[in-house]
Design an enzyme around this catalytic site. Structure first.
Site, short mmCIF file in Angstrom:
data_model
loop_
_atom_site.label_atom_id
_atom_site.label_comp_id
_atom_site.label_asym_id
_atom_site.label_seq_id
_atom_site.Cartn_x
_atom_site.Cartn_y
_atom_site.Cartn_z
CG HIS A 106 -5.94 -1.03 -0.92
ND1 HIS A 106 -4.93 -0.76 -1.79
CD2 HIS A 106 -5.62 -0.41 0.24
CE1 HIS A 106 -4.03 0.00 -1.21
NE2 HIS A 106 -4.43 0.24 0.02
CG ASP A 164 -6.26 -1.27 -4.76
OD1 ASP A 164 -6.57 -0.20 -4.21
OD2 ASP A 164 -5.11 -1.73 -4.75
CB CYS A 175 -0.97 0.02 1.18
SG CYS A 175 -1.82 -1.51 1.50
#
Ligand SMILES: *[C@@H]1O[C@H](CO)[C@@H](O)[C@H](O)[C@H]1NC(C)=O
Ligand SMILES: *[C@@H]1O[C@H](CO)[C@@H](O)[C@H](O)[C@H]1NC(C)=O
Ligand SMILES: *[C@@H]1O[C@H](CO)[C@@H](O)[C@H](O)[C@H]1NC(C)=O
Ligand SMILES: *[C@@H]1O[C@H](CO)[C@@H](O)[C@H](O)[C@H]1NC(C)=O
Length: 257
Positions: free
Chosen positions: A225, A193, A146
């Site tokens: 995500h 995502d 991330c």
């Protein structure tokens, strides 16, 4: 005779399959106590998980976390998994004691305004210097998740210190950061995502294609995500995605180390 051969072949097949499954499970672990420890070097807190035979590899893993940082248990357990896969793993506190709070609402805009590249880059520079000059690793494989995924690319730029890179569901990745890589790059992408939508993924694939370096982009169904660290392992598709993304990174690092 034939049936004996068949039986022998079947037995060795079964035991090989059994062995490899259990060795996968031995390497990636989702529960339990972290086995590494935290140290402060040059003002940066680092979680360090040593490989069992640290001198076997001249490559160490630099683990750049998601916004939840060192306090998130899954980050430490995944760093330990890289160590079991053969790489001493260093996970710096890239938020200097100020990660996002886990599982409660937080102001993402405020968080991002505080943790800009000019604040975060120096922490990673210090960590790389420690890995090379003190721990004496020759090569650095960077893995990022991330928030940290973007930085995996930033530090794959020539002269920035990483040699090989992997990112799971990178967020806010810039074109210039993709185009500037100076080593092999691999991405694990989630099906859902909002920070890395399919159209953006295709753009990134096209840019990776323009670099002279090996690359890989793999999409995992049933994932969201964050799945590379926080996938819900009681859901089979998410468990598979999280584990396979991890082994994608390990295979990538071993192929190009
Ligand atoms: C690894 O190598 C260093 C320096 O050569 C040595 O001091 C250290 O004891 C070695 N560690 C292991 C676990 O063999
Ligand atoms: C980082 O950059 C922002 C704007 O790009 C600036 O406002 C801030 O002062 C800079 N921070 C540091 C620590 O240099
Ligand atoms: C990569 O570049 C080649 C040569 O220009 C092109 O044929 C191919 O379609 C490109 N693939 C992607 C995924 O961009
Ligand atoms: C994970 O999935 C299980 C099964 O659907 C569910 O019961 C559990 O609440 C989920 N855990 C989290 C943290 O979302």
């Amino acid at each position: 005779m034939h049936s004996l051969h068949f039986l022998f072949a079947l037995c060795s097949f079964v035991s090989a399959a059994h062995l490899s499954q259990s060795s996968f499970d031995d390497i990636i672990q989702h529960v339990g106590e972290p086995v590494g420890s935290e140290h402060v070097h040059d003002g940066v807190t680092m979680y360090i998980s040593p490989a069992s035979r640290p001198n076997d590899s001249k490559t160490a893993v630099l683990y750049l976390t998601d916004a939840f940082g060192l306090p998130l248990l899954q980050n430490k357990l995944l760093a330990d998994s890289f160590a079991r896969a053969g790489f001493t793993t260093i996970m710096p506190d890239i938020f200097r004691g100020d990660p996002a709070p886990h599982d409660i609402y937080f102001d993402a805009d405020e968080f991002l305004a505080k943790h800009t590249t000019n604040v975060t880059d120096p922490v990673i520079e210090t960590t790389i210097s420690y890995m090379r000059n003190t721990l004496r690793f020759d090569r650095i494989a960077v893995t990022g998740y991330c928030f940290g995924g973007r930085y995996a690319f930033r530090f794959l730029r020539k002269g920035r210190g990483a040699d090989i890179g992997f990112a799971a569901h990178p967020s806010f990745l810039q074109d210039s950061e993709v185009l500037a890589i100076n080593g092999p790059a691999s991405i694990a992408a989630a099906e859902i995502d909002t920070l890395f939508e399919p159209a953006r993924r295709f753009e990134v694939e096209g840019m990776l294609n323009q670099t002279a370096h090996p690359y890989q982009v793999t999409l995992y169904s049933g994932t969201f995500h964050g799945f590379g660290t926080r996938g819900n392992i009681s859901i089979p598709e998410q468990k598979f995605g999280k584990e396979e993304a991890f082994f994608q990174a390990v295979r990538w690092f071993k192929a190009w180390q």
